[in-house]
Design an enzyme around this catalytic site. Structure first.
Site, PDB file in Angstrom:
ATOM      1  N   ARG A  74       0.851  -1.196   0.000  1.00 40.71           N
ATOM      2  CA  ARG A  74       0.000   0.000   0.000  1.00 40.71           C
ATOM      3  C   ARG A  74       0.886   1.245   0.000  1.00 40.71           C
ATOM      4  O   ARG A  74       1.989   1.248   0.530  1.00 40.71           O
ATOM      5  CB  ARG A  74      -0.916   0.004   1.220  1.00 40.71           C
ATOM      6  CG  ARG A  74      -2.070  -0.973   1.110  1.00 40.71           C
ATOM      7  CD  ARG A  74      -3.025  -0.864   2.276  1.00 40.71           C
ATOM      8  NE  ARG A  74      -2.432  -1.338   3.508  1.00 40.71           N
ATOM      9  CZ  ARG A  74      -1.921  -0.586   4.459  1.00 40.71           C
ATOM     10  NH1 ARG A  74      -1.931   0.736   4.343  1.00 40.71           N
ATOM     11  NH2 ARG A  74      -1.394  -1.112   5.540  1.00 40.71           N
ATOM     12  N   TYR A 202      -1.347  -3.413  -6.862  1.00 36.91           N
ATOM     13  CA  TYR A 202      -1.213  -4.099  -5.568  1.00 36.91           C
ATOM     14  C   TYR A 202      -2.572  -4.172  -4.835  1.00 36.91           C
ATOM     15  O   TYR A 202      -3.321  -3.186  -4.817  1.00 36.91           O
ATOM     16  CB  TYR A 202      -0.176  -3.379  -4.682  1.00 36.91           C
ATOM     17  CG  TYR A 202      -0.188  -3.949  -3.278  1.00 36.91           C
ATOM     18  CD1 TYR A 202       0.388  -5.189  -3.020  1.00 36.91           C
ATOM     19  CD2 TYR A 202      -0.850  -3.300  -2.241  1.00 36.91           C
ATOM     20  CE1 TYR A 202       0.317  -5.752  -1.763  1.00 36.91           C
ATOM     21  CE2 TYR A 202      -0.919  -3.853  -0.968  1.00 36.91           C
ATOM     22  CZ  TYR A 202      -0.337  -5.087  -0.731  1.00 36.91           C
ATOM     23  OH  TYR A 202      -0.413  -5.644   0.508  1.00 36.91           O
ATOM     24  N   LYS A 211      -9.706  -2.250   1.224  1.00 40.80           N
ATOM     25  CA  LYS A 211      -9.375  -1.105   2.083  1.00 40.80           C
ATOM     26  C   LYS A 211     -10.173   0.135   1.676  1.00 40.80           C
ATOM     27  O   LYS A 211     -10.601   0.916   2.525  1.00 40.80           O
ATOM     28  CB  LYS A 211      -7.880  -0.802   2.009  1.00 40.80           C
ATOM     29  CG  LYS A 211      -6.996  -1.977   2.396  1.00 40.80           C
ATOM     30  CD  LYS A 211      -7.310  -2.478   3.768  1.00 40.80           C
ATOM     31  CE  LYS A 211      -6.397  -3.629   4.176  1.00 40.80           C
ATOM     32  NZ  LYS A 211      -6.691  -4.146   5.500  1.00 40.80           N
TER      33      LYS A 211
HETATM   34  C1  OXD Z   1      -3.353  -4.679   5.020  1.00 38.92           C
HETATM   35  C2  OXD Z   1      -3.984  -5.846   4.371  1.00 38.92           C
HETATM   36  O1  OXD Z   1      -2.407  -4.092   4.455  1.00 38.92           O
HETATM   37  O2  OXD Z   1      -4.915  -6.424   4.956  1.00 38.92           O
HETATM   38  O3  OXD Z   1      -3.814  -4.328   6.114  1.00 38.92           O
HETATM   39  O4  OXD Z   1      -3.607  -6.211   3.241  1.00 38.92           O
HETATM   40 MN    MN Z   2      -5.535  -5.427   6.758  1.00 39.72          MN
END
Ligand code: OXD
Ligand code: MN
Length: 593
Positions: A74, A202, A211
């Site tokens: 991320r 990603y 997310k």
């Molecule tokens: C995170 C995931 O980065 O769950 O929290 O992938």
């Molecule tokens: Mn997560």
């Protein structure tokens, strides 16, 4: 080939057309979520070298994906909340004015799907018939993303059916574009129920249901509608007498949520069964009985691979045995896989996550530390039968936990709801590989939601406080720490299955079956309350893991001042007063000892 729109939802069709006019794909394919479609997409991905087949005897229907090397986690610094005002996004989020963000990304999207297919991915977050659930549609030019969404969500016809002719849906536009970090943005427009993500393939940046919708947009919706969207696993514990209790637990990324959600209790806990409802996200609402009820909006696991093995998490290893995707782990020439922390030593030679030859003994990691598996929840032998229950499961305890090598004891119970919210609000954790570019060290991560709160963090904490009025039968709240270390840097607590010992105390507390020791900072197990039969730790190690050191706590409480300052004027006063009270208590106690 362009497939006809299998829906009469005029607004959806119009939006797909507008997005296609901007991005100009060669073809538009509406996903139906069928097995035949999955086979077809997989074959196309293999032909395009996006996926590499693994040994199909050993790993049936499993495939490997190398990401672009600049695109492995991320990107919090490029993740933006685009609310009308900066104050609405708050001091912990990046902000851009909506018009500016739309203009900036429109320029990048312009023609970005030329020569590619646009996949229209309708999906439901949550059980298909649950009133908790939300529908999203992701438009993406990545077949890898479409296949991942097929594992992680209820995808395809089921979502269009729920949407009908005029249902509300989240509009997610995604393009890998040229995968340049200079043209990478993950933008959220909560007021438009819209997500625009560009320049990354990603998971956390590109699987928009996870997310982006379930947490960032979800948390903004939850505040408006009076519920909670949280970065929490949901676990079912069944006692030898057949009594079922459920807990939800928040840990920052890569701190063992999947392991806790799939835990195998130690042998001495015979008759206990732990089952998984969810491993990453919980949507929680107040039920007619005044309790908090939770659903897992996801349908699969996007788990961190390194460290997962038959000892640490056999249920995860079973979950990935078939129908799974592996991203950036190491592989062998003959279609096997490996990662650091695998059950056996590395073979002499591997192909590392970058695609280069890797020789045993190399100091480089063969698998990327944030390499992942994507596995269907249905593969989990310990999947809770309640996972599809539209009303969710009733939560007896909420657990907050960070990765802290000092100070925070193994387990501590909050005195009350406000104290519990304070515990969550001040949670700290040492940073991990799940996001790029973070400074090493402890960062405050309220409710493990720092990167995922879709609005002002102080207002988010106020929302948590406000929930007390809505939950006549609230769950108890706990702070845990599996990661405390000795002076010589060794973990004091064995963790994994042994966390059952802590969970059992929490479950007993929630049911009023066991007492506790009131300390200055919270309630802790009394001597003998934790069942330590057969634990792989010495009494000294357990004592050190559970110890409350007032000197360390004074420093901890003092250091929270900086965090509160950062939260600024919307930090709820009841939260800052909790800290003042604890600090005064600790100082007074230290003065007399
Ligand atoms: C995170 C995931 O980065 O769950 O929290 O992938
Ligand atoms: Mn997560």
């Amino acid at each position: 080939m362009t497939t006809p729109a299998p829906t009469q939802h005029a607004a959806l069709i119009r939006w797909v057309e507008e997005s296609a006019k901007l991005t100009r794909p060669d073809a538009i394919v509406w996903c139906d979520g069928s097995e035949a479609e999955k086979k077809k997409f997989t074959a196309e991905a293999v032909a395009a070298k996006v996926l590499i087949p693994l040994d199909q005897k050993k790993w049936p229907n499993c495939y490997y994906h190398h990401s672009n090397q600049n695109d492995v986690a991320r990107v919090e610094h490029l993740t933006v909340i685009c609310t009308p005002t900066k104050d609405e996004a708050g001091p912990t989020n990046n902000w851009m004015a909506p018009a500016e963000a739309y203009a900036k990304l429109t320029a990048i999207y312009d023609g970005c799907m030329k020569g590619r297919t646009m996949y229209v991915v309708p999906y439901i977050m949550g059980p298909a018939t649950s009133p908790f659930s939300k529908v999203g549609v992701e438009l993406t030019d990545s077949v890898y993303v479409a296949l991942n969404m097929g594992i992680m969500t209820r995808m395809g016809k089921v979502a269009l059916d729920r949407l009908g002719k005029d249902g509300e849906f989240n509009k997610g536009l995604h393009s890998v574009a040229d995968c340049s970090p200079d043209r990478r943005w993950i933008c959220h427009f909560p007021q438009d129920n819209t997500i625009w993500s560009v320049g990354s393939g990603y998971g956390g940046n590109a699987l928009l249901g996870k997310k982006c919708l379930a947490l960032r947009i979800g948390s903004a919706l939850a505040r408006k509608e009076g519920w909670l969207a949280e970065h929490m696993l949901i676990l079912e514990a069944e006692s030898p007498k057949g009594e079922k209790q459920y807990v939800a637990a928040a840990f920052p990324s890569a701190c063992g949520k999947t392991n806790f959600a799939m835990m195998i209790p130690p042998q001495t806990f015979s008759g206990w069964k732990i089952r998984t409802v969810g491993d990453d996200i919980a949507w929680m609402r107040v039920g007619a009985d005044g309790r908090l009820w939770a659903v897992n909006p996801e349908n699969g696991y996007f788990g961190v691979a390194p460290g997962t093995n038959r000892k640490t998490n056999p249920n995860a290893m079973d979950s990935v045995r078939k129908d799974s995707l592996f991203t950036n782990v190491a592989r062998t020439k003959d279609g096997d896989i490996w990662w650091e922390g695998w059950d056996t030593e590395a073979p002499d030679e591997l192909i590392d996550w970058k695609g280069d030859v890797w020789k045993k003994g190399s100091k480089d990691k063969a698998a990327h530390p944030n390499s992942r598996f994507t596995a269907p929840a249905a593969n989990n032998p310990a999947l809770s039968p309640s996972v599809d229950d539209p009303k969710g499961v009733p939560i007896s305890a909420l657990i907050f936990g960070g990765r802290r090598s000092t100070t925070v004891p193994l387990v501590m119970e909050a005195f009350n709801w406000t104290h519990g919210v304070y515990m969550g609000a001040t949670m700290g954790s040492e940073t991990t590989a799940a996001a790029v570019g973070l400074k090493e060290g402890v960062r405050r991560d309220p409710m493990a939601m720092l990167p995922f709160i879709g609005y002002d963090a102080g207002s988010y904490l106020q929302h948590w406080l406000d929930m007390q009025q809505r939950i006549p039968n609230p769950p108890k709240v706990y702070l845990v720490n599996w990661f405390r270390k000795s002076q010589d840097g060794k973990f004091l607590w064995p963790g994994y299955g042994d966390n059952m010992r802590v969970l059992k105390w929490i479950l007993d507390r929630a049911a009023g079956r066991v007492g506790a020791q009131e300390t200055l900072l919270g309630n802790t197990p009394r001597a003998g309350d934790l069942d330590l039969t057969g634990v792989a730790a010495t009494p000294e190690q357990v004592a050190a893991a559970t110890r409350i050191d007032l000197g360390e706590w004074q420093a901890e409480l003092e250091s929270q001042a900086e965090w509160f300052e950062k939260l600024g004027k919307t930090l709820p006063r009841p939260i800052s007063l909790q800290r003042d009270l604890l600090l005064e208590r600790v100082k007074a106690a230290r003065a007399v000892t």
